[in-house]
Write a protein that holds these residues in place. Structure first.
Motif, PDB file in Angstrom:
ATOM      1  N   GLY A  67       0.790  -1.226   0.000  1.00 37.87           N
ATOM      2  CA  GLY A  67       0.000   0.000   0.000  1.00 37.87           C
ATOM      3  C   GLY A  67       0.817   1.268   0.000  1.00 37.87           C
ATOM      4  N   VAL A  68       2.150   1.167  -0.103  1.00 35.94           N
ATOM      5  CA  VAL A  68       2.968   2.369  -0.042  1.00 35.94           C
ATOM      6  C   VAL A  68       2.742   3.235  -1.285  1.00 35.94           C
ATOM      7  CG1 VAL A  68       5.000   1.427  -1.227  1.00 35.94           C
ATOM      8  CG2 VAL A  68       5.292   3.174   0.534  1.00 35.94           C
ATOM      9  N   ASP A  69       2.796   4.522  -1.105  1.00 37.30           N
ATOM     10  CA  ASP A  69       2.636   5.477  -2.194  1.00 37.30           C
ATOM     11  C   ASP A  69       3.864   5.408  -3.108  1.00 37.30           C
ATOM     12  OD1 ASP A  69       2.335   7.663  -3.859  1.00 37.30           O
ATOM     13  OD2 ASP A  69       1.841   9.070  -2.255  1.00 37.30           O
ATOM     14  N   PRO A  70       3.684   5.154  -4.422  1.00 35.57           N
ATOM     15  CA  PRO A  70       4.843   5.132  -5.328  1.00 35.57           C
ATOM     16  C   PRO A  70       5.662   6.421  -5.290  1.00 35.57           C
ATOM     17  CG  PRO A  70       2.900   4.232  -6.410  1.00 35.57           C
ATOM     18  CD  PRO A  70       2.429   4.797  -5.103  1.00 35.57           C
ATOM     19  N   ALA A  71       5.008   7.542  -4.983  1.00 37.82           N
ATOM     20  CA  ALA A  71       5.743   8.806  -4.882  1.00 37.82           C
ATOM     21  C   ALA A  71       6.716   8.802  -3.714  1.00 37.82           C
ATOM     22  CB  ALA A  71       4.750   9.972  -4.727  1.00 37.82           C
ATOM     23  N   LEU A  72       6.447   7.986  -2.700  1.00 37.32           N
ATOM     24  CA  LEU A  72       7.370   7.813  -1.584  1.00 37.32           C
ATOM     25  C   LEU A  72       8.409   6.744  -1.907  1.00 37.32           C
ATOM     26  CD1 LEU A  72       8.039   8.413   1.447  1.00 37.32           C
ATOM     27  CD2 LEU A  72       6.473   6.551   2.015  1.00 37.32           C
ATOM     28  N   ALA A  73       7.969   5.678  -2.605  1.00 36.34           N
ATOM     29  CA  ALA A  73       8.870   4.563  -2.903  1.00 36.34           C
ATOM     30  C   ALA A  73       9.963   4.956  -3.889  1.00 36.34           C
ATOM     31  CB  ALA A  73       8.067   3.388  -3.461  1.00 36.34           C
ATOM     32  N   GLY A  74       9.646   5.782  -4.889  1.00 31.22           N
ATOM     33  CA  GLY A  74      10.625   6.127  -5.916  1.00 31.22           C
ATOM     34  C   GLY A  74      11.892   6.748  -5.353  1.00 31.22           C
ATOM     35  N   PRO A  75      11.795   7.834  -4.581  1.00 34.02           N
ATOM     36  CA  PRO A  75      13.008   8.422  -3.992  1.00 34.02           C
ATOM     37  C   PRO A  75      13.725   7.479  -3.035  1.00 34.02           C
ATOM     38  CG  PRO A  75      11.188   9.995  -3.955  1.00 34.02           C
ATOM     39  CD  PRO A  75      10.603   8.670  -4.357  1.00 34.02           C
ATOM     40  N   ASP A  76      12.981   6.641  -2.346  1.00 35.47           N
ATOM     41  CA  ASP A  76      13.596   5.685  -1.421  1.00 35.47           C
ATOM     42  C   ASP A  76      14.433   4.666  -2.199  1.00 35.47           C
ATOM     43  OD1 ASP A  76      14.042   4.961   1.179  1.00 35.47           O
ATOM     44  OD2 ASP A  76      12.115   4.000   1.511  1.00 35.47           O
ATOM     45  N   LEU A  77      13.908   4.199  -3.339  1.00 36.00           N
ATOM     46  CA  LEU A  77      14.668   3.284  -4.193  1.00 36.00           C
ATOM     47  C   LEU A  77      15.930   3.961  -4.735  1.00 36.00           C
ATOM     48  CD1 LEU A  77      11.725   1.693  -6.225  1.00 36.00           C
ATOM     49  CD2 LEU A  77      13.157   0.498  -4.557  1.00 36.00           C
TER      50      LEU A  77
ATOM     51  N   PRO B 156      21.001  -2.704 -15.473  1.00 38.29           N
ATOM     52  CA  PRO B 156      19.672  -3.026 -16.021  1.00 38.29           C
ATOM     53  C   PRO B 156      18.614  -3.194 -14.939  1.00 38.29           C
ATOM     54  CG  PRO B 156      21.372  -4.261 -17.164  1.00 38.29           C
ATOM     55  CD  PRO B 156      22.057  -3.575 -16.029  1.00 38.29           C
ATOM     56  N   GLU B 157      18.960  -3.867 -13.851  1.00 40.91           N
ATOM     57  CA  GLU B 157      17.989  -4.057 -12.776  1.00 40.91           C
ATOM     58  C   GLU B 157      17.681  -2.742 -12.083  1.00 40.91           C
ATOM     59  OE1 GLU B 157      15.161  -5.474 -10.990  1.00 40.91           O
ATOM     60  OE2 GLU B 157      16.318  -7.076 -11.958  1.00 40.91           O
ATOM     61  N   GLY B 158      18.697  -1.925 -11.874  1.00 41.81           N
ATOM     62  CA  GLY B 158      18.487  -0.635 -11.239  1.00 41.81           C
ATOM     63  C   GLY B 158      17.585   0.263 -12.063  1.00 41.81           C
ATOM     64  N   ARG B 159      17.820   0.295 -13.352  1.00 38.55           N
ATOM     65  CA  ARG B 159      16.976   1.129 -14.232  1.00 38.55           C
ATOM     66  C   ARG B 159      15.537   0.619 -14.229  1.00 38.55           C
ATOM     67  NH1 ARG B 159      21.490   0.651 -17.718  1.00 38.55           N
ATOM     68  NH2 ARG B 159      20.333  -0.797 -19.059  1.00 38.55           N
ATOM     69  N   ARG B 160      15.373  -0.683 -14.183  1.00 39.82           N
ATOM     70  CA  ARG B 160      14.014  -1.253 -14.154  1.00 39.82           C
ATOM     71  C   ARG B 160      13.291  -0.866 -12.865  1.00 39.82           C
ATOM     72  NH1 ARG B 160      12.570  -7.757 -14.311  1.00 39.82           N
ATOM     73  NH2 ARG B 160      10.301  -7.532 -14.362  1.00 39.82           N
ATOM     74  N   LEU B 161      13.991  -0.892 -11.753  1.00 41.62           N
ATOM     75  CA  LEU B 161      13.375  -0.540 -10.480  1.00 41.62           C
ATOM     76  C   LEU B 161      12.955   0.925 -10.462  1.00 41.62           C
ATOM     77  CD1 LEU B 161      15.791  -2.419  -8.036  1.00 41.62           C
ATOM     78  CD2 LEU B 161      13.352  -2.894  -8.330  1.00 41.62           C
ATOM     79  N   LEU B 162      13.772   1.797 -11.047  1.00 38.76           N
ATOM     80  CA  LEU B 162      13.496   3.225 -11.011  1.00 38.76           C
ATOM     81  C   LEU B 162      12.469   3.661 -12.044  1.00 38.76           C
ATOM     82  CD1 LEU B 162      17.139   4.581 -10.536  1.00 38.76           C
ATOM     83  CD2 LEU B 162      15.324   4.469  -8.819  1.00 38.76           C
TER      84      LEU B 162
ATOM     85  N   PRO C  20       8.089   2.952 -10.250  1.00 37.42           N
ATOM     86  CA  PRO C  20       8.069   2.642  -8.815  1.00 37.42           C
ATOM     87  C   PRO C  20       6.868   1.805  -8.390  1.00 37.42           C
ATOM     88  CG  PRO C  20       8.730   4.911  -9.145  1.00 37.42           C
ATOM     89  CD  PRO C  20       8.300   4.390 -10.499  1.00 37.42           C
ATOM     90  N   ALA C  21       5.698   2.062  -8.973  1.00 35.65           N
ATOM     91  CA  ALA C  21       4.508   1.293  -8.581  1.00 35.65           C
ATOM     92  C   ALA C  21       4.691  -0.184  -8.907  1.00 35.65           C
ATOM     93  CB  ALA C  21       3.267   1.848  -9.268  1.00 35.65           C
ATOM     94  N   ALA C  22       5.189  -0.479 -10.118  1.00 35.90           N
ATOM     95  CA  ALA C  22       5.432  -1.866 -10.492  1.00 35.90           C
ATOM     96  C   ALA C  22       6.538  -2.477  -9.641  1.00 35.90           C
ATOM     97  CB  ALA C  22       5.793  -1.953 -11.973  1.00 35.90           C
ATOM     98  N   SER C  23       7.529  -1.674  -9.287  1.00 31.33           N
ATOM     99  CA  SER C  23       8.630  -2.173  -8.461  1.00 31.33           C
ATOM    100  C   SER C  23       8.144  -2.544  -7.069  1.00 31.33           C
ATOM    101  CB  SER C  23       9.736  -1.124  -8.367  1.00 31.33           C
ATOM    102  OG  SER C  23      10.326  -0.907  -9.638  1.00 31.33           O
ATOM    103  N   VAL C  24       7.253  -1.744  -6.513  1.00 27.74           N
ATOM    104  CA  VAL C  24       6.704  -2.062  -5.194  1.00 27.74           C
ATOM    105  C   VAL C  24       5.999  -3.421  -5.229  1.00 27.74           C
ATOM    106  CG1 VAL C  24       4.938  -1.422  -3.507  1.00 27.74           C
ATOM    107  CG2 VAL C  24       6.488   0.322  -4.404  1.00 27.74           C
ATOM    108  N   ALA C  25       5.161  -3.628  -6.246  1.00 34.70           N
ATOM    109  CA  ALA C  25       4.445  -4.898  -6.356  1.00 34.70           C
ATOM    110  C   ALA C  25       5.403  -6.066  -6.554  1.00 34.70           C
ATOM    111  CB  ALA C  25       3.440  -4.828  -7.507  1.00 34.70           C
ATOM    112  N   ARG C  26       6.397  -5.878  -7.389  1.00 35.31           N
ATOM    113  CA  ARG C  26       7.359  -6.950  -7.670  1.00 35.31           C
ATOM    114  C   ARG C  26       8.192  -7.288  -6.435  1.00 35.31           C
ATOM    115  NH1 ARG C  26      12.624  -6.064 -10.970  1.00 35.31           N
ATOM    116  NH2 ARG C  26      13.445  -8.164 -11.233  1.00 35.31           N
ATOM    117  N   LEU C  27       8.672  -6.264  -5.743  1.00 39.34           N
ATOM    118  CA  LEU C  27       9.486  -6.502  -4.553  1.00 39.34           C
ATOM    119  C   LEU C  27       8.662  -7.151  -3.444  1.00 39.34           C
ATOM    120  CD1 LEU C  27      11.442  -3.131  -4.573  1.00 39.34           C
ATOM    121  CD2 LEU C  27      12.416  -5.396  -5.010  1.00 39.34           C
TER     122      LEU C  27
END
Length: 331
Positions: free
Chosen positions: A94-104, A118-124, A127-134
């Motif tokens: 439920g974390v806000d992607p706007a909060l997750a992006g800078p944290d990543l 490549p993995e770093g660029r994918r995570l950044l 952010p919303a998809a990265s939260v779900a994947r992580l």
């Protein structure tokens, strides 16, 4: 480098302990990539080796720099003293992607080249998809690495909380903070807690939010402090009793004691290096809970154990006589 936590007038009244299966999950993932943290956990590492090979933990481990920031949103301080893994994972989802992006981005910046990989660029990139994947990776790691051992781990963690809660009641805040970890330094004059930290020098005023104190099995020998806004200030420290966590009971039971009490009852007594409940002991010993409960009752009636209620369970621990009997060389 130290981490300074500034207590206000009301903050000592808002100290709480917590146990976090989500934190233990990410810490277990971290141990797999940190040989210097593996010494106490070799039996566990052997058991989970096959399951670990089936997991793709690279995205999580990329966000776990040797020095520096790890994303707070991935393992925030638990909402209560004993939140379930599902409750904690729901908070991550439920974390806000706007909060997750800078944290990543902050975490990736702590490892040279990580953000441009490549993995770093994918995570950044999303952010919303990265939260779900992580979150899904954390679930897979929990199920494969930690959940099968959780009764044993939870028993040790809850025993630590019970012990330190009692020490707080007996000796106050100064005694508690002085015992949690050698890197803790409490200055009662300025009401500042200094904590050795790998995250660099930092100062945070608690601001009436209090402090979460969280024991951890897999964090040894480190201590982690921090969690920036909006998370509650938290300190994670190594749990007591880790040395005997993975030892089979028979290795700790003197032969003479087994002859005196019987092998199973002696195993029960010797397994209580730290307070534990019936279910956790039964899991640790590979015995039926009803059998372990009967032996615990006999040992308590004989003055070798004492019991007290903690939360939803009854914890048993050795009396001074029980310690002397189970550890004849301790004196």
């Amino acid at each position: 480098m130290p981490y300074h936590l500034l207590f206000g007038e009301s903050d000592p009244l808002r100290i709480r302990f917590a146990v976090s299966p989500l934190w233990e999950t990410q810490s277990a993932v971290r141990v797999l990539a940190r040989p210097r943290q593996q010494g106490y956990h070799l039996p566990w590492l052997r058991r989970i080796a096959g399951a670990a090979r089936e997991l793709d933990l690279a995205p999580l481990q990329l966000l776990m720099p040797e020095r520096g920031h790890s994303p707070d949103f991935l393992y925030p301080p638990p909402l209560g003293p004993a939140a379930s893994f599902e409750e904690e994972l729901a908070a991550v989802r439920g974390v806000d992607p706007a909060l997750a992006g800078p944290d990543l981005a902050r975490a990736l910046a702590c490892t040279p080249g990580a953000a441009g990989s490549p993995e770093g660029r994918r995570l950044l990139a999303d952010p919303a998809a990265s939260v779900a994947r992580l979150a899904e990776l954390l679930r897979a790691a929990w199920e494969a690495l930690v959940a099968p051992e959780w009764p044993r781990l939870r028993a040790l963690l809850e025993a630590d909380v019970a012990y330190h809660s009692r020490r707080l009641a007996e000796g106050g805040l100064e005694r508690l903070l002085g015992e949690l970890h050698p890197s803790f330094s409490w200055d009662p004059g300025t009401a500042v807690l200094e904590v050795g930290s790998y995250r660099g020098e930092h100062v945070r005023a608690l601001g009436g939010r209090g402090l979460v104190l969280m024991p951890s099995v897999f964090i040894w020998p480190e201590v982690i402090s921090g969690f920036d806004e909006p998370w509650q200030p938290t300190v994670v420290y190594p749990v007591r009793g880790i040395g005997g966590l993975w030892s089979p009971p028979r290795e700790r039971t003197p032969e003479a004691l087994a002859r005196l009490l019987g092998p199973v009852r002696a195993d029960v007594l010797c397994a209580l290096d730290e307070p534990a409940g019936t279910t956790a002991l039964a899991h640790r010993l590979g015995r039926a809970p009803s059998s372990v409960s009967a032996h615990l009752a006999v040992l308590r009636d004989a003055g070798l154990l004492t019991s007290r209620r903690y939360g939803h369970q009854v914890l048993y621990e050795r009396t001074p006589l029980g310690i002397a009997v189970s550890q004849p060389d301790a004196g």
